[in-house]
Design a protein around this motif. Structure first.
Motif, mmCIF file in Angstrom:
data_model
loop_
_atom_site.group_PDB
_atom_site.id
_atom_site.type_symbol
_atom_site.label_atom_id
_atom_site.label_comp_id
_atom_site.label_asym_id
_atom_site.label_seq_id
_atom_site.Cartn_x
_atom_site.Cartn_y
_atom_site.Cartn_z
ATOM 1 N N LYS A 146 16.106 3.976 30.225
ATOM 2 C CA LYS A 146 17.839 3.965 31.237
ATOM 3 C C LYS A 146 18.724 3.567 30.407
ATOM 4 C CE LYS A 146 16.307 5.979 34.504
ATOM 5 N NZ LYS A 146 16.666 7.860 34.647
ATOM 6 N N HIS A 147 18.917 4.258 29.530
ATOM 7 C CA HIS A 147 20.189 3.546 28.888
ATOM 8 C C HIS A 147 21.127 4.523 28.606
ATOM 9 C CE1 HIS A 147 20.049 7.078 25.840
ATOM 10 N NE2 HIS A 147 18.223 7.273 26.327
ATOM 11 N N GLY A 148 22.649 3.869 27.847
ATOM 12 C CA GLY A 148 23.595 4.845 27.795
ATOM 13 C C GLY A 148 23.753 5.442 26.883
ATOM 14 N N GLY A 149 23.342 5.837 25.881
ATOM 15 C CA GLY A 149 22.920 7.136 25.548
ATOM 16 C C GLY A 149 23.023 6.322 23.953
ATOM 17 N N LEU A 150 23.045 6.848 22.634
ATOM 18 C CA LEU A 150 23.581 7.090 21.380
ATOM 19 C C LEU A 150 23.891 7.432 20.138
ATOM 20 C CD1 LEU A 150 19.693 5.982 19.890
ATOM 21 C CD2 LEU A 150 21.796 4.537 19.378
ATOM 22 N N GLU A 151 24.610 7.289 19.890
ATOM 23 C CA GLU A 151 26.303 7.891 18.899
ATOM 24 C C GLU A 151 25.406 7.407 17.735
ATOM 25 O OE1 GLU A 151 29.162 9.146 21.171
ATOM 26 O OE2 GLU A 151 29.472 6.845 21.172
ATOM 27 N N MET A 152 25.852 8.297 16.494
ATOM 28 C CA MET A 152 25.525 8.143 14.697
ATOM 29 C C MET A 152 26.201 8.713 14.407
ATOM 30 S SD MET A 152 20.655 7.493 14.856
ATOM 31 C CE MET A 152 20.432 6.397 16.042
ATOM 32 N N LEU A 153 26.322 8.340 12.957
ATOM 33 C CA LEU A 153 27.517 9.468 12.002
ATOM 34 C C LEU A 153 26.715 8.835 10.749
ATOM 35 C CD1 LEU A 153 30.047 10.671 11.830
ATOM 36 C CD2 LEU A 153 31.025 8.810 11.227
ATOM 37 N N PHE A 154 26.828 9.666 9.945
ATOM 38 C CA PHE A 154 26.061 9.609 8.620
ATOM 39 C C PHE A 154 27.294 10.076 7.845
ATOM 40 C CE2 PHE A 154 21.469 9.530 10.610
ATOM 41 C CZ PHE A 154 21.772 8.237 11.307
ATOM 42 N N THR A 155 28.004 9.829 6.883
ATOM 43 C CA THR A 155 29.086 9.771 5.805
ATOM 44 C C THR A 155 28.631 10.178 4.512
ATOM 45 O OG1 THR A 155 29.724 7.578 5.813
ATOM 46 C CG2 THR A 155 30.193 8.639 7.645
ATOM 47 N N ARG A 156 29.510 10.745 4.218
ATOM 48 C CA ARG A 156 29.050 11.427 3.188
ATOM 49 C C ARG A 156 29.544 10.143 1.598
ATOM 50 N NH1 ARG A 156 32.268 16.630 2.327
ATOM 51 N NH2 ARG A 156 30.426 16.931 -0.368
ATOM 52 N N ASP A 157 30.073 10.178 0.430
ATOM 53 C CA ASP A 157 30.639 9.462 -0.412
ATOM 54 C C ASP A 157 31.879 8.371 -0.166
ATOM 55 O OD1 ASP A 157 32.815 9.511 -2.575
ATOM 56 O OD2 ASP A 157 34.492 10.043 -1.388
ATOM 57 N N GLU A 158 31.119 7.591 0.460
ATOM 58 C CA GLU A 158 31.354 5.781 0.944
ATOM 59 C C GLU A 158 31.483 5.077 -0.820
ATOM 60 O OE1 GLU A 158 30.735 1.170 1.197
ATOM 61 O OE2 GLU A 158 29.033 2.988 0.540
ATOM 62 N N GLU A 159 31.289 5.191 -1.515
ATOM 63 C CA GLU A 159 30.601 4.467 -2.407
ATOM 64 C C GLU A 159 31.979 5.115 -3.930
ATOM 65 O OE1 GLU A 159 28.672 2.342 -3.064
ATOM 66 O OE2 GLU A 159 26.748 2.718 -2.261
ATOM 67 N N LEU A 160 32.652 5.931 -3.668
ATOM 68 C CA LEU A 160 33.921 5.945 -4.404
ATOM 69 C C LEU A 160 34.178 6.286 -3.601
ATOM 70 C CD1 LEU A 160 32.203 9.009 -6.571
ATOM 71 C CD2 LEU A 160 33.123 6.246 -7.073
ATOM 72 N N GLY A 161 35.184 6.724 -2.843
ATOM 73 C CA GLY A 161 36.474 6.638 -2.161
ATOM 74 C C GLY A 161 36.508 6.485 -1.160
ATOM 75 N N MET A 162 35.137 6.381 0.157
ATOM 76 C CA MET A 162 34.903 6.569 1.434
ATOM 77 C C MET A 162 35.508 7.356 2.273
ATOM 78 S SD MET A 162 35.084 1.980 2.894
ATOM 79 C CE MET A 162 33.974 1.016 2.013
ATOM 80 N N THR A 163 35.815 8.888 1.579
ATOM 81 C CA THR A 163 36.212 9.742 2.361
ATOM 82 C C THR A 163 36.237 10.244 3.268
ATOM 83 O OG1 THR A 163 35.982 11.149 0.137
ATOM 84 C CG2 THR A 163 37.272 10.609 0.197
ATOM 85 N N GLY A 164 34.629 9.863 3.675
ATOM 86 C CA GLY A 164 33.649 10.572 4.456
ATOM 87 C C GLY A 164 34.636 9.686 5.649
ATOM 88 N N ILE A 165 33.936 8.739 5.551
ATOM 89 C CA ILE A 165 34.616 7.857 7.481
ATOM 90 C C ILE A 165 36.216 8.124 7.207
ATOM 91 C CG2 ILE A 165 34.530 5.538 5.695
ATOM 92 C CD1 ILE A 165 34.078 6.407 9.591
#
Length: 439
Positions: A152-171
């Motif tokens: 029994k849990h309330g759910g999981l959400e995940m986000l795997f982003t692009r371009d964190e290293e250069l401009g963080m444009t993914g997030i």
């Protein structure tokens, strides 16, 4: 041992680990060894796929295949970040979100992995990419375990982003409008168990000095109105603080760093580089050899950076720099002018009074016999962007930054990761999720 091949996920033996009856033994206690041991295998397969910033499609395809194989809901958003959703098995509980980035420092060259002495590294020709594929691997294993369970849990959400290293444009461009979670655990620290509840913002300071009269350094040097912009900017910067400006007991730091100073008649040298298509490994030496010294400079510029985890202290530092600048404008009125401008490139990730995840982290550390390590992050991370965004319920996210493995020589060809630490890191986020759901 050199790992030379990567199989598509469809060929990976699942060992029926996703079946709920393997998650719980007859006492109702949850097993971890199956998933803990598999996390290294998943990491290796991810690490073998080159994924420089904005070229992460092969990794995102692998993740989507992994999720399809394990009956995990996954999709690309409009910016091609990967979003995972594990539905709640108990609607009275709240979901928790984990986040990591798919891109790594490096190019598209092959990634040849070597496992030795408890570490995994490359053959020394490129980076490993444990920043942040260790975080992606651990999160994926958590998703695999709890996507197919009756716990029994309330759910999981995940986000795997692009371009964190250069401009963080993914997030920055991520669609978070359907995210239900309020709390986000960003798996992107370099030390296992390091828990950051605040992080420094990043602001650039741009200085510009202009003088009214130039001239020849021989014939005009006696004329006191012919001020040298290079000398003025040097004097000005010498009055600025350098390094840590202030630090409090909790580890919050506000610092100033000189980045670049440019002055002199460099246009001709720059034009020659472009005209001759000159390529050199040391442009600084080239400019020095081709610079002139017989000109009284009329233009000088400099860039500096402010890092701070405290907005009040940053504003105080800005005011100090402005006062110094204004002093020079008054001193050389009519003969020279100094301009100072600020540009916030990364907002401050400020500490909040909400310690829910921090307290769960402390409980998890106690359970796993780990020494807590709570502090602040001196650089930028996706936590800084999350803190300014809202979820579906119009609540501001409350992010934290967590280390999932011990990574050494990050961002270099000598990068390596301790294998046992990644397994422990998986146990840590798993324990935090269980305690978040009162399990």
């Amino acid at each position: 041992m050199i790992v030379n091949s990567v199989l598509p996920y469809s060929t990976i033996t699942r060992n029926n680990a996703n079946k709920s009856n393997l998650n719980i033994n007859f006492n109702g206690k949850i097993k971890t060894n199956i998933f803990k041991n598999e996390v290294t295998d998943v990491f290796e397969k991810l690490a073998k796929i080159p994924s420089p910033p904005l070229k992460e499609s092969a990794v995102s395809d692998w993740i989507l295949a992994f999720c399809k194989q394990n009956k995990i809901k996954a999709e690309l958003d409009n910016y091609k970040n990967v979003k995972l959703t594990i539905p709640a098995t108990d609607e009275t509980k709240s979901p928790l979100m984990f986040s990591a980035h798919m891109d790594v420092v490096g190019d598209n060259s092959p990634v040849n992995l070597i496992k030795a002495n408890g570490f995994i590294k490359t053959d020394g020709k490129r980076t490993l990419g444990a920043d942040d594929k260790s975080g992606v691997a651990a999160a994926l294993m958590l998703a695999k375990e709890f996507a197919n369970t009756d716990i029994k849990h309330g759910g999981l959400e995940m986000l795997f982003t692009r371009d964190e290293e250069l401009g963080m444009t993914g997030i920055i461009n991520a669609d978070l409008s359907n995210i239900l979670s309020k709390y986000v655990v960003v798996l992107d620290e370099a030390t296992l168990g390091k828990f950051d509840n605040a992080g420094a913002g990043y602001t650039t300071v741009k200085l510009s000095v202009s003088t009214q009269y130039g001239g020849h350094s021989g014939m005009d040097i006696k004329d006191k109105k012919r001020l040298n912009a290079a000398k003025i900017i040097s004097d000005l910067i010498s009055e600025f603080p350098q390094g840590v400006w202030c630090e409090d007991k909790s580890g919050n730091i506000t610092s100033l760093n000189v980045g670049t100073i440019i002055a002199g008649d460099i246009q001709n040298s720059a034009a020659k580089i472009l005209e001759d298509k000159l390529v050199t490994n040391n442009y600084l030496d080239y400019f020095m050899k081709n610079s002139v010294t017989n000109v009284i400079n009329t233009k000088a510029m400099a860039t500096l950076s402010i890092r701070s985890t405290d907005k009040l202290r940053e504003n105080e530092l800005r005011q100090k720099l402005c006062k110094i600048t204004e002093k020079y404008n008054k001193k050389y009125k009519g003969l020279a002018s100094v301009d100072i401008n600020y540009e916030e490139l990364m907002p401050i990730f400020e500490k909040t009074n909400d310690k829910k995840i921090e307290n769960l982290y402390l409980e998890a550390c106690k359970k796993l016999n780990m020494k807590p390590n709570i502090g602040t992050f001196p650089a930028g991370a996706e936590t800084h962007i999350y803190t300014s965004k809202k979820n579906k319920n119009k609540e501001f996210f409350i992010p934290v930054l967590l280390g999932i493995a011990n990574i050494f020589n990050m961002h270099s060809p000598r990068e390596k990761m301790n294998i046992a630490s990644l397994k422990k890191g998986y146990e840590l986020i798993r324990e935090i999720f269980l305690k978040f759901n009162n399990i």
